[in-house]
Write an enzyme that holds these catalytic residues in place. Structure first.
Site, PDB file in Angstrom:
ATOM      1  N   GLU A  62      37.787  44.141  49.744  1.00 47.30           N
ATOM      2  CA  GLU A  62      38.670  44.399  48.599  1.00 47.30           C
ATOM      3  C   GLU A  62      39.232  45.812  48.602  1.00 47.30           C
ATOM      4  OE1 GLU A  62      35.784  42.790  48.289  1.00 47.30           O
ATOM      5  OE2 GLU A  62      36.255  40.862  47.369  1.00 47.30           O
ATOM      6  N   HIS A 131      29.338  38.175  37.562  1.00 51.58           N
ATOM      7  CA  HIS A 131      30.561  37.386  37.728  1.00 51.58           C
ATOM      8  C   HIS A 131      31.257  37.075  36.406  1.00 51.58           C
ATOM      9  CE1 HIS A 131      28.921  36.603  41.781  1.00 51.58           C
ATOM     10  NE2 HIS A 131      30.136  36.228  42.119  1.00 51.58           N
TER      11      HIS A 131
END
Ligand SMILES: Cc1ncc(C[n+]2csc(CCOP(=O)(O)OP(=O)(O)O)c2C)c(N)n1
Ligand SMILES: [Mg+2]
Lengths: 328, 371
Positions: A62, A131
């Site tokens: 990322e 998450h």
């Protein structure tokens, strides 16, 4: 104007498709966006349509690919970066905060960074602490970023198209649990300007401000509220930064009461900022302090009962509305 | 609401658009590679024979039993997920059991271990109870993390298990920190840091291994190369496919092992752990393995061919161990069936335990945010 009914997933895909067709500098990349057709199938079919030059599967890097997008954007491309979920944007935070958001300013306006970072934000179903982040207030804090978090199919499509055309780095926050929600969108091409709120339902008694999935939560509460004789005005800012405070103030001046709902944490949440702006702009119009509905101050627990207790709910929203109307 | 009709973009487009170089479009079906053949039936390799001699009959059978327990535990986990008693993300270790089990028997009890969300196998192999693991996934307060973590976040302080982690690559620096502690205090512990092959594309991997190398930290970095990171074939996302060769970049030893052979995993891990304990030098170990199920319970795994999957299933680490142990005369069919029955009963019991356990109370909600 003719309309059609599509899901939010399809709305996003149409927006990406149309913008890629229109502008050859627009390309999509991220994890699993190509051959796998997207972890949540937003990009389904796009690899077939545009080929691997413009729909690019990345490694799990990322920081690297977000920074690469910043550089590519500085020199004329228009990347759309998909974060499989915004939780993983945290790995890329330095590129977003130190580079994307500041490049225009610190180069004295010489360079700009026309890129979109999009993906799902917020909790899903019991996906636990790492998450379930709500990232809107973190990003909204940073000068130089636009932050968009829509709730309907039409808003997703129109705002994503505007985001892709915008010359700034734009954070575009979706929600996994909304992807299959259908809605009407114009059949013809359209865009929705960044920074404009929408009144989703007009009302007279309380202004309820909510974005993303929280708009659906408020809608669930509507029948119970109307049974109590409370007529709320549901206002969706759609863009969190820049915030359309004029539309909010207009509504507050009419209803004199405000409830702000957000999925994120309370401390330094988006609602803190909105409440502050309301107090500054129209304190004298308020008949009650602003009441906020937020998540509780803890990382998201896995256990279902604790997850439910953490998140806002239609019931908690009703309680808040009752309290600003002094019904408890 | 104001709505604009579409207009041309504000920025001027560059005159020529330079193509972004990507690898040429590949055949969508991943290439099939046939896994290493199972041990020759007639003759055990010298190395295997040595390992078996070292372990002895009882321990070897215990190791097989643990692999079977993990397998049965996760088969039931799938069922419980389908019955919605388990929610969230749930990643199975089926096919990869040999790595956790080989490692668990090779390490000392106080060596540290950390891994990704694919953590059930490690938890059980390290000796955590099936009850506390199943209950965690049921979101019950009797779970190893009081129902707060779920499938991806098993932890055990008692076993020096620093957890299952959800952010790809996120646990690699954390495991490195445990190795730092061992060196700092002068203990002889080793830190075993596990992660998928997908994670080696993260900066956290490169940063950590470099730190461990320059500071001589007793850390072993083990890549569980199951060939896929979600739907992505490893060959599409790495610059060298022999992943352990990346060790060269950090001036440390790199080696590969057959991650579907529990005795090889044991032997390699044992050697490496003891070496690391003595020298305090990190190493990079690539365990070549395969997951038989999808990335998570909800992934149908359409990106790989049936032939490929079957080829790996033919090398099933449990069958392979069973075969070896049968060959050396330590196990017969009846013994195996008996063990299977026992572990199945343990798993059933863990489900019963979890069903009967209470949910965490609402007071738990804001407990443990701060210590
Ligand atoms: C930083 C980050 N990016 C993306 C994801 C989503 N994700 C979860 S698992 C996974 C694949 C990881 O593959 P690998 O490291 O090979 O481990 P495996 O699942 O094969 O054990 C991805 C992309 C994530 N959890 N964290
Ligand atoms: Mg993998």
């Amino acid at each position: 104007m003719s309309t059609k009914t599509i899901t939010i997933r399809e709305a996003l895909r149409e927006a990406i498709f149309e913008e890629m067709e229109r502008d050859p500098t627009v390309f999509l990349f991220g994890e699993e966006v190509g051959e796998y057709n997207g972890a949540y199938k937003i990009s389904e079919g796009l690899l077939d349509q545009f080929g691997p030059r413009r729909v690019i599967d990345t490694p799990i890097s990322e920081s690297g690919f977000t920074g690469l997008a910043v550089g590519a954007a500085m020199v004329g491309l228009r990347p759309i970066v998909e974060f499989m979920s915004f939780n993983f944007s945290l790995v890329a935070m330095d590129q977003i905060v130190s580079n994307a958001s500041k490049m225009h300013y610190m180069s004295g306006g010489m360079f700009n960074v026309p890129m979109v970072m999009r993906g799902c934000n917020g909790s899903a179903a019991q996906v636990s602490s790492q998450h379930s982040h709500c990232m809107e207030s973190i990003f909204s804090y940073i000068p130089g970023l636009h932050v968009i978090s829509p709730s309907s199919a039409k808003d997703h499509k129109g705002l994503l198209k505007s985001a892709i055309r915008d010359d700034n780095p734009v954070i575009f926050l979706e929600n996994e649990l909304l992807y299959s929600l259908p809605g009407e969108v114009p059949s013809d091409e359209f865009t929705i300007p960044i920074g404009v709120a929408e009144i989703k339902k007009e009302g007279t008694d309380v202004t309820v401000i909510a974005h993303s999935r929280m708009v659906e939560f408020v809608k669930v509460a509507l029948p119970a509220l109307s049974e109590m004789g409370i007529d709320i005005e549901l206002l969706d800012p759609r863009t969190l930064k820049p915030l359309d405070i004029e539309t909010i103030v207009r509504s507050v001046k009419k209803t004199n009461r405000v409830v702000i709902v957000e999925e994120g944490w309370r401390f330094c949440g988006i609602g803190s900022e909105i409440a502050d702006q309301i107090y500054s702009a129209c304190f004298d119009y308020l008949d009650s302090p602003v009441v906020r509905v937020t998540s509780t101050e803890n990382p998201m627990p896995y256990a279902k009962n604790l997850e439910v207790a953490t998140l806002p709910s239609p019931e908690k929203i009703i309680e808040a509305i009752k309290s600003v109307t002094y019904r408890n | 609401m104001a709505e604009n009709s579409s207009k041309a973009p504000k920025t001027s487009k560059p005159k020529t658009v330079k193509p972004v170089q990507t690898k040429p479009k590949r055949n969508r079906q991943s290439k099939t590679t046939i896994p290493a053949k199972t041990t020759k039936t007639s003759q055990l390799s010298k190395q295997l024979q040595q390992t078996l001699d070292e372990l002895g009959k009882e321990v070897s059978i215990e190791m097989m039993r643990m692999m079977l327990l993990i397998r049965r535990f996760e088969e039931r986990t799938t069922e419980m997920y389908q019955q919605r008693k388990i929610g969230g993300f749930c990643h199975l270790y089926i096919g990869e059991e040999a790595i956790a089990v080989g490692t668990a028997w090779a390490k000392k009890p106080d060596d540290y271990l950390v891994t990704s969300y694919r953590d059930h196998g490690f938890a059980l192999a390290l000796g955590m109870s099936p009850n506390e693991c199943m209950a965690e996934m049921f979101g019950k307060v009797t779970g190893c993390a009081r129902g707060k973590g779920g499938s991806m976040h098993f932890f055990s302080k008692e076993k020096n298990f620093l957890g299952g982690h959800g952010i790809v690559g996120g646990q690699i620096p954390v495991g490195t920190g445990a190795g730092f502690r061992a060196k700092y205090l002068g203990t002889d512990q080793v830190s075993l840091v596990f992660f998928g092959e997908g994670a080696i594309s993260q900066g956290s991997f490169h940063e950590s291994v470099n730190l461990a190398s320059i500071w001589n930290l007793p850390c072993l970095y083990i890549i569980e190369n199951n060939r896929y990171g979600m739907g992505t074939d490893v060959s599409r996302v790495v610059s060298i496919e022999e992943l352990h060769k990346r060790a060269t970049a950090f001036s440390i030893e790199g080696l590969a092992m057959d991650g579907m052979d529990v005795f090889e995993c044991y032997r390699v891990m044992k050697d490496q752990i003891e070496k690391c304990r003595k020298t305090s030098r990190p190493a990079l170990i690539e365990a070549k393995t395969y997951r038989f199920r999808g990335h998570s319970v909800s992934d149908p795994g359409k990106y790989r061919s049936k032939i490929e999957l079957q080829a790996y299933k033919d090398a099933d680490p449990i069958n392979r161990t069973r075969k070896t142990l049968t060959e050396v005369g330590w196990l017969n069919d009846e013994d195996f069936k008996k063990i299977d029955k026992e572990v199945k009963a343990i798993v059933i019991q863990s489900i019963k335990f979890s069903d009967e356990s209470p949910e965490p109370s609402l007071e738990e909600l804001t407990q443990h945010v701060y210590s």
